[in-house]
Design a protein around this motif. Sequence first.
Motif, PDB file in Angstrom:
ATOM      1  N   CYS A 156      37.809  40.599  34.097  1.00  0.00           N
ATOM      2  CA  CYS A 156      38.999  40.812  34.912  1.00  0.00           C
ATOM      3  C   CYS A 156      39.540  42.223  34.695  1.00  0.00           C
ATOM      4  O   CYS A 156      39.750  42.643  33.553  1.00  0.00           O
ATOM      5  N   PRO A 157      39.778  42.973  35.778  1.00  0.00           N
ATOM      6  CA  PRO A 157      40.303  44.332  35.625  1.00  0.00           C
ATOM      7  C   PRO A 157      41.764  44.372  35.168  1.00  0.00           C
ATOM      8  O   PRO A 157      42.234  45.407  34.713  1.00  0.00           O
ATOM      9  N   LYS A 158      42.469  43.242  35.256  1.00  0.00           N
ATOM     10  CA  LYS A 158      43.887  43.197  34.845  1.00  0.00           C
ATOM     11  C   LYS A 158      44.043  42.821  33.373  1.00  0.00           C
ATOM     12  O   LYS A 158      44.762  43.481  32.637  1.00  0.00           O
ATOM     13  N   CYS A 159      43.389  41.699  32.959  1.00  0.00           N
ATOM     14  CA  CYS A 159      43.619  41.197  31.596  1.00  0.00           C
ATOM     15  C   CYS A 159      42.359  41.169  30.733  1.00  0.00           C
ATOM     16  O   CYS A 159      42.419  40.764  29.578  1.00  0.00           O
ATOM     17  N   TYR A 162      36.181  32.831  35.012  1.00  0.00           N
ATOM     18  CA  TYR A 162      36.570  33.015  36.403  1.00  0.00           C
ATOM     19  C   TYR A 162      36.101  31.847  37.259  1.00  0.00           C
ATOM     20  O   TYR A 162      35.286  31.035  36.818  1.00  0.00           O
ATOM     21  N   GLU A 163      36.620  31.770  38.477  1.00  0.00           N
ATOM     22  CA  GLU A 163      36.187  30.810  39.480  1.00  0.00           C
ATOM     23  C   GLU A 163      35.742  31.581  40.714  1.00  0.00           C
ATOM     24  O   GLU A 163      36.327  32.606  41.055  1.00  0.00           O
ATOM     25  N   CYS A 171      40.314  35.176  38.333  1.00  0.00           N
ATOM     26  CA  CYS A 171      40.419  35.087  36.873  1.00  0.00           C
ATOM     27  C   CYS A 171      41.122  33.777  36.508  1.00  0.00           C
ATOM     28  O   CYS A 171      42.167  33.450  37.075  1.00  0.00           O
ATOM     29  N   LYS A 172      40.562  33.029  35.577  1.00  0.00           N
ATOM     30  CA  LYS A 172      41.173  31.754  35.168  1.00  0.00           C
ATOM     31  C   LYS A 172      42.414  31.957  34.298  1.00  0.00           C
ATOM     32  O   LYS A 172      43.227  31.060  34.189  1.00  0.00           O
ATOM     33  N   LYS A 173      42.573  33.122  33.720  1.00  0.00           N
ATOM     34  CA  LYS A 173      43.721  33.371  32.836  1.00  0.00           C
ATOM     35  C   LYS A 173      44.944  33.868  33.611  1.00  0.00           C
ATOM     36  O   LYS A 173      46.011  33.290  33.525  1.00  0.00           O
ATOM     37  N   CYS A 174      44.785  34.934  34.398  1.00  0.00           N
ATOM     38  CA  CYS A 174      45.950  35.536  35.066  1.00  0.00           C
ATOM     39  C   CYS A 174      45.960  35.300  36.586  1.00  0.00           C
ATOM     40  O   CYS A 174      46.892  35.720  37.259  1.00  0.00           O
ATOM     41  N   THR A 175      44.934  34.669  37.122  1.00  0.00           N
ATOM     42  CA  THR A 175      44.752  34.345  38.545  1.00  0.00           C
ATOM     43  C   THR A 175      44.608  35.571  39.455  1.00  0.00           C
ATOM     44  O   THR A 175      44.739  35.450  40.663  1.00  0.00           O
TER      45      THR A 175
END
Length: 66
Positions: free
Chosen positions: A5-8, A13-14, A41-45
């Motif tokens: 994930c480029p954010k977190c 992922y899905e 991303c499954k963590k931050c969507t």
Amino acid sequence: MPYKCPKCENTTYEIGEMRATGGTLSKIFDVQNKKFSSVTCKKCTYTEFYKTKTSALSNIFDFFTS
């Protein structure tokens, strides 16, 4: 190389799919001739969309099932 994930920077992922209309005629006849794949991303969507190709057969199927 696995997705990150480029954010977190999470690596889980899905994958999904979305179809959309493209032009005036496809809107009138309710044909979804644009297809996108998504990675969420499954963590931050956070979600990214990637355009994919559609086949003529799937467009015809959409026309008759709408």
